[in-house]
Design an enzyme around this catalytic site. Structure first.
Site, PDB file in Angstrom:
ATOM      1  N   LEU A  66      43.381  35.020  51.058  1.00 23.16           N
ATOM      2  CA  LEU A  66      43.728  34.075  50.001  1.00 23.16           C
ATOM      3  C   LEU A  66      44.816  34.855  48.697  1.00 23.16           C
ATOM      4  O   LEU A  66      45.984  34.578  49.535  1.00 23.16           O
ATOM      5  CB  LEU A  66      43.469  33.006  49.309  1.00 23.16           C
ATOM      6  N   THR A  67      43.928  35.508  48.370  1.00 26.78           N
ATOM      7  CA  THR A  67      45.175  36.105  47.696  1.00 26.78           C
ATOM      8  C   THR A  67      46.027  37.246  47.676  1.00 26.78           C
ATOM      9  O   THR A  67      45.251  38.310  48.088  1.00 26.78           O
ATOM     10  CB  THR A  67      44.133  37.413  46.357  1.00 26.78           C
TER      11      THR A  67
ATOM     12  N   SER B 296      46.077  33.622  40.580  1.00 24.47           N
ATOM     13  CA  SER B 296      45.479  32.514  39.712  1.00 24.47           C
ATOM     14  C   SER B 296      46.549  31.400  40.231  1.00 24.47           C
ATOM     15  O   SER B 296      46.076  30.950  40.498  1.00 24.47           O
ATOM     16  CB  SER B 296      45.367  32.714  38.339  1.00 24.47           C
TER      17      SER B 296
ATOM     18  N   GLY C   9      32.725  24.988  47.401  1.00 25.04           N
ATOM     19  CA  GLY C   9      31.096  26.299  48.277  1.00 25.04           C
ATOM     20  C   GLY C   9      31.338  27.298  47.344  1.00 25.04           C
ATOM     21  O   GLY C   9      30.736  27.773  47.347  1.00 25.04           O
TER      22      GLY C   9
ATOM     23  N   ARG D 214       7.179  49.831  27.361  1.00 22.92           N
ATOM     24  CA  ARG D 214       8.005  50.504  26.291  1.00 22.92           C
ATOM     25  C   ARG D 214       7.092  50.296  24.677  1.00 22.92           C
ATOM     26  O   ARG D 214       7.186  49.077  23.836  1.00 22.92           O
ATOM     27  CB  ARG D 214       9.359  50.392  26.361  1.00 22.92           C
TER      28      ARG D 214
ATOM     29  N   GLU E 192      37.157  33.905  43.114  1.00 27.95           N
ATOM     30  CA  GLU E 192      37.176  32.147  43.603  1.00 27.95           C
ATOM     31  C   GLU E 192      37.427  31.460  42.942  1.00 27.95           C
ATOM     32  O   GLU E 192      37.464  30.334  42.590  1.00 27.95           O
ATOM     33  CB  GLU E 192      34.813  31.849  44.029  1.00 27.95           C
TER      34      GLU E 192
ATOM     35  N   ASN F 100      37.455  32.260  36.028  1.00 30.86           N
ATOM     36  CA  ASN F 100      36.397  31.787  35.010  1.00 30.86           C
ATOM     37  C   ASN F 100      38.148  30.882  33.944  1.00 30.86           C
ATOM     38  O   ASN F 100      37.401  29.730  33.596  1.00 30.86           O
ATOM     39  CB  ASN F 100      36.189  32.191  34.146  1.00 30.86           C
ATOM     40  N   GLU F 101      39.336  31.285  33.694  1.00 36.18           N
ATOM     41  CA  GLU F 101      40.218  31.259  32.758  1.00 36.18           C
ATOM     42  C   GLU F 101      40.627  29.288  33.845  1.00 36.18           C
ATOM     43  O   GLU F 101      41.124  28.127  33.457  1.00 36.18           O
ATOM     44  CB  GLU F 101      40.733  31.876  32.122  1.00 36.18           C
TER      45      GLU F 101
END
Length: 418
Positions: free
Chosen positions: A162-163, A169, A277, A304, A400, A403-404
């Protein structure tokens, strides 16, 4: 139980002379899983069984090789084919074409477990599954029977295209063109950052057959070896090194019309439905990394010593560990809720998938990064698995749909419905 199958603390490097083995081998198996973060809680007996199979496979077939695959950039074809023998090559593909026919929730459970053994490899398997599902769902019977059996057995591997260099985006602005000429489309253009590119056999390609915008996009399946199909150089990446990433280039590449999925102009819809998905899948891969990192941090704190006592006696670090565990469980609940919504076709599915991808990839990266911090200087060494979890899941906040973009989707849903 799945606890028996968690990563057994494989050594990740060779520069360890003079260091205690207990500091180099982080054993998640040694002390098991605390009930409050047990990923099998709330699952059916059947789900617990295939979760255990996935955890066992991760521990035995992936974790021992995770560092080598990363450092030598090995695409572990044989390991993935072994996973396919367990049904992991087409988890949510229909059984009549070789798939396992499981639900979206089942799929999330499996990917979470597998990614404890190697995030990068599991993430590729999740992309491969998405491509197989797209062909199974939107292809006709001839296409399903031609492509899906080999994809489900992983005798052939798939990539999602796709990209593009100029459209990340803003995916609907893609420029790769497909001009109809007789019974073939002639493709020209290029795709960027393609997982598996050059090493895989089947490319699910979004291309422009019509005018501007999403309605001008169609979806074609392009097979490796097609004249006019070529690949760019293998990219050097921070993480995800067990899967190659290359540009996919089309120069007068003739693809039969019979390789088009759905109708002309349906491609963008197909791409987005695949990504819903895919967002759950990649969030699930983040869950596995975070789950493993919480256990690695806990075990490190118990061995530790500083200032005459173990790190486990530090209330500050106790609080950090508690926050990590809480974020992990909250993330898991959100992913599973989104998976159920998508499976049921609920109207809130797209928003929940976006929320899951946004929240879980952010919080799980935070968990892994905090686990590295708890390890101190040791966490920055490639002898320790925690640094690889950090490197491998950082990209989950980008791909995918960044996040923006997830925030845009969620906000648009809220404002439209109001």
């Amino acid at each position: 139980m799945a606890a028996r199958a968690l990563i057994r603390g494989v050594r990740l490097g060779s520069n360890s002379i003079g260091r205690p083995r207990s500091l180099i081998f982080n054993s998640l198996h040694r002390r098991g899983i605390a009930a409050c973060i047990d990923p099998s809680i709330g699952l059916t007996d059947e789900q617990k069984e295939f979760q255990k199979v996935a955890f066992d496979f991760a521990a035995n077939e992936m974790a021992p090789h995770m560092a080598e695959w990363d450092q030598k950039e090995i695409f572990p074809v044989e390991a993935m084919r072994k996973a396919a023998e367990l049904g992991f090559g087409g988890i949510y593909v229909n059984p009549d074409v070789g798939g396992s026919g499981l639900s979206r929730l089942d799929t999330s459970i499996i990917f979470e477990a597998l990614s404890t053994g190697c995030v990068s490899t599991t993430a590729y398997v999740s992309i491969h599954n998405m491509c197989a599902w797209m062909i199974d769902t939107f292809g006709n019977n001839e296409q399903r029977e031609r492509f899906c059996p080999d994809l489900c057995s992983m005798q052939k591997f798939a990539s999602y295209c796709l990209t593009e260099p100029g459209s990340g985006s803003d995916a609907a602005s893609l420029l790769t063109s497909a001009t109809l000429k007789g019974d073939h489309y002639i493709l020209n253009g290029s795709k960027a950052f393609i997982s598996g590119g050059g090493d895989t056999d089947v490319y699910v390609v979004m291309c422009r057959t019509g005018g501007k915008g999403p309605k001008g996009i169609s979806c074609l399946v392009v097979e490796k070896g097609t004249p006019g199909l070529s690949f760019g150089k293998k990219e050097k990446k921070v993480g995800w090194n067990s899967q190659p990433t290359r540009a996919v280039i089309f120069e007068d590449c003739a693809v039969p019309v019979t390789n088009r999925l759905g109708t002309e102009g349906q491609g963008f819809s197909i791409a987005m439905k695949g990504l819903n998905g895919g967002r759950i899948n990649i969030a699930s891969c983040s869950l596995g990394a975070a789950h493993a990192s919480v256990l690695l941090a806990r075990d490190h704190m118990c061995v530790r010593k500083q200032f005459g006592e173990t790190l486990a006696n530090s209330q500050f670090l106790q609080f950090k560990l508690a926050e990590m565990a809480t974020k992990l469980v909250a993330s898991r609940l959100l992913v599973r809720q989104a998976a159920l919504a998508l499976q049921d076709g609920r109207p809130d599915a797209v928003s929940l998938c976006s929320m899951a991808k946004l929240f879980v990839t952010d919080e799980c990266f935070s968990i892994c990064n905090q686990a590295l911090q708890i390890h101190g200087g040791y966490g920055y060494l490639k002898d320790y698995a925690v640094q690889q979890y950090v490197r491998d899941i950082r990209v989950h906040q980008i791909l995918e749909g960044t996040n923006e973009v997830m925030r845009m989707i969620i906000a648009r849903s809220l404002l439209t419905e109001s």
